[in-house]
Each structure stands twice: as structure tokens, then as C-alpha cells.
Design a protein around this motif. Sequence first.
Motif, PDB file in Angstrom:
ATOM      1  N   ARG A 288      39.040  31.590  40.152  1.00  0.00           N
ATOM      2  CA  ARG A 288      39.496  32.077  42.008  1.00  0.00           C
ATOM      3  C   ARG A 288      37.616  32.490  41.905  1.00  0.00           C
ATOM      4  O   ARG A 288      36.961  33.783  42.969  1.00  0.00           O
ATOM      5  N   LEU A 289      38.097  34.442  41.245  1.00  0.00           N
ATOM      6  CA  LEU A 289      37.542  35.213  40.995  1.00  0.00           C
ATOM      7  C   LEU A 289      35.847  34.732  40.912  1.00  0.00           C
ATOM      8  O   LEU A 289      35.198  35.241  41.566  1.00  0.00           O
ATOM      9  N   ALA A 290      35.342  33.700  39.972  1.00  0.00           N
ATOM     10  CA  ALA A 290      34.332  33.693  39.494  1.00  0.00           C
ATOM     11  C   ALA A 290      33.871  32.590  40.756  1.00  0.00           C
ATOM     12  O   ALA A 290      32.367  33.018  41.362  1.00  0.00           O
ATOM     13  N   ARG A 291      34.453  31.726  41.269  1.00  0.00           N
ATOM     14  CA  ARG A 291      34.177  31.000  42.498  1.00  0.00           C
ATOM     15  C   ARG A 291      34.108  31.752  44.176  1.00  0.00           C
ATOM     16  O   ARG A 291      32.166  31.847  44.516  1.00  0.00           O
ATOM     17  N   LEU A 292      34.498  33.203  43.876  1.00  0.00           N
ATOM     18  CA  LEU A 292      33.776  33.351  44.979  1.00  0.00           C
ATOM     19  C   LEU A 292      33.037  34.515  45.105  1.00  0.00           C
ATOM     20  O   LEU A 292      32.196  34.924  45.967  1.00  0.00           O
ATOM     21  N   ALA A 293      33.203  35.153  43.568  1.00  0.00           N
ATOM     22  CA  ALA A 293      31.899  35.521  43.409  1.00  0.00           C
ATOM     23  C   ALA A 293      30.526  35.205  43.422  1.00  0.00           C
ATOM     24  O   ALA A 293      29.136  35.252  44.190  1.00  0.00           O
ATOM     25  N   GLY A 294      29.826  33.110  43.474  1.00  0.00           N
ATOM     26  CA  GLY A 294      28.779  32.614  43.148  1.00  0.00           C
ATOM     27  C   GLY A 294      29.125  32.196  44.357  1.00  0.00           C
ATOM     28  O   GLY A 294      27.888  32.373  45.240  1.00  0.00           O
ATOM     29  N   THR A 295      29.965  32.882  46.152  1.00  0.00           N
ATOM     30  CA  THR A 295      29.717  31.982  46.944  1.00  0.00           C
ATOM     31  C   THR A 295      29.311  33.569  48.320  1.00  0.00           C
ATOM     32  O   THR A 295      28.614  33.217  48.780  1.00  0.00           O
ATOM     33  N   ASP A 296      29.502  34.707  47.499  1.00  0.00           N
ATOM     34  CA  ASP A 296      28.916  35.188  47.980  1.00  0.00           C
ATOM     35  C   ASP A 296      27.903  36.623  48.091  1.00  0.00           C
ATOM     36  O   ASP A 296      27.224  36.293  46.399  1.00  0.00           O
ATOM     37  N   PRO A 297      26.263  36.560  48.775  1.00  0.00           N
ATOM     38  CA  PRO A 297      25.355  36.229  48.281  1.00  0.00           C
ATOM     39  C   PRO A 297      25.266  38.042  47.658  1.00  0.00           C
ATOM     40  O   PRO A 297      23.809  37.991  47.409  1.00  0.00           O
ATOM     41  N   ARG A 298      25.869  39.181  47.716  1.00  0.00           N
ATOM     42  CA  ARG A 298      25.774  40.447  46.989  1.00  0.00           C
ATOM     43  C   ARG A 298      26.238  40.110  45.405  1.00  0.00           C
ATOM     44  O   ARG A 298      25.343  40.887  44.502  1.00  0.00           O
ATOM     45  N   THR A 299      26.443  39.107  45.471  1.00  0.00           N
ATOM     46  CA  THR A 299      27.219  39.063  43.562  1.00  0.00           C
ATOM     47  C   THR A 299      26.861  37.936  43.680  1.00  0.00           C
ATOM     48  O   THR A 299      27.145  37.681  42.108  1.00  0.00           O
ATOM     49  N   ALA A 300      26.068  36.659  44.008  1.00  0.00           N
ATOM     50  CA  ALA A 300      25.942  35.516  43.221  1.00  0.00           C
ATOM     51  C   ALA A 300      25.151  35.805  42.483  1.00  0.00           C
ATOM     52  O   ALA A 300      24.825  34.962  41.821  1.00  0.00           O
TER      53      ALA A 300
ATOM     54  N   ALA B 235      29.412  46.491  42.615  1.00  0.00           N
ATOM     55  CA  ALA B 235      28.586  47.010  41.630  1.00  0.00           C
ATOM     56  C   ALA B 235      27.628  47.006  40.917  1.00  0.00           C
ATOM     57  O   ALA B 235      26.945  47.007  40.259  1.00  0.00           O
ATOM     58  N   LEU B 236      29.072  46.169  40.658  1.00  0.00           N
ATOM     59  CA  LEU B 236      27.676  45.359  38.817  1.00  0.00           C
ATOM     60  C   LEU B 236      27.081  44.417  39.030  1.00  0.00           C
ATOM     61  O   LEU B 236      26.457  44.888  38.478  1.00  0.00           O
TER      62      LEU B 236
END
Length: 195
Positions: A111-123, A88-89
Motif C-alpha cells: 500500500r505504501l509503495a502504491r501510494l508513493a507511486g501515485t504521488d508526484p512528489r515521490t513517484a 523527504a527521502l
Amino acid sequence: MKPFNSSAVFLVPASPLPSRSPGDQLTFRTLRRGDIVVLAARGEADAFTLALWRRKVREAADSATTGGGALIIDATRLGFLSLRTLEALAADAADYRRDGVEICLVTGNPRLARLAGTDPRTASLPIRSTVVAAETVLRPPPETAAPRPGRFRAPPISGDEPGIDRSTYPAGEITPGDAAGLPDTVIGSAMPRRR
């Protein structure tokens, strides 16, 4: 007196459970650093608090819009940040980016930053580890004249010879190559001497 009947059921009126609100689980504090608004969140950001999260982010982004600045979401004190809240952010950041307001998330969780970077919705959401790092990225460099030569800085290369028409280039500046296929080059700068 009647004898005690063990089969009798005593009904105790149930007291209402204290109602839990999203504001009890997630709190916000808004600070202003020049033209940058910092929204510090504390608690847990999950599906239960998502509506409160989005409302507070939009309020802070709107105040950053009026100042012509940017918004930093400081999530370093969150105990939990759900992927749905992160998504949502990222969606809100994309909406406000079109209006000229950059939103950056600050989290100390790699880990959260890495996960967000790999998800196309939050990259596309910029994530930094500190508020200072986020400010550095969001704040444009000050408009200044050419840097003055100092102890460890080379003087600018200029066309001070008579009859030579060339531009002034500060040391370390990237100069574009020409159309003949020459690559961009970096003008060398003096290195400090060891003593």
C-alpha cells in the motif's frame, strides 16, 4: 499533637519526565555490500524523527558517494513511515542522483509503495519489496564476454562464412533496426526440449 487537617494540600515535588529523543524512537544500522550501502531502519519514522532520518540518510549516501555506489534504505522493520518522511527521502534521492548515487527504498508494504507511486512528489523514488531486488536493480551487470553456448543456450550467430561481413549477435539480444523504418528485433534463441 495537632489534628489532621483534610483541607491541607501536600505538594510533592514533581520528578522530571524522562525526555524522549528521536534516537529512542528510530534506530539505524549501516551495512556495506560491495559498493552498495544498506541503511536498515527500525522503529517509527514520523515528523518527530524526520531530522534524524535525513541526517542518517545523508551520512549513508555520502559514504556511498565515496565508494561510487548506491544506497538502499531498508524500511521493512519500520512500524510507521510517514508520507512527509517519504517525501523527504524522494527529495534527497533526487539530489544524490545528480551526484551519481542512486537511492532505493525497500518496504514490504504494498500500500505504501502504491501510494508513493501515485504521488508526484515521490513517484521518482525507486521502491522494491526486498533488499535483493533493490541490489539487482542498482548493481550493473558484470562486464563479460559473449555468453558461451550451454545446454539451453543457442550459439551466437556469426559471420563465419567466407566473404560475408556481418557482426556477431548472441541469441536473445535486441538488435536495432535500420533507418528504413524497420523495428528493433530480437534474435531467437533455442528453446529447451521436453523429455
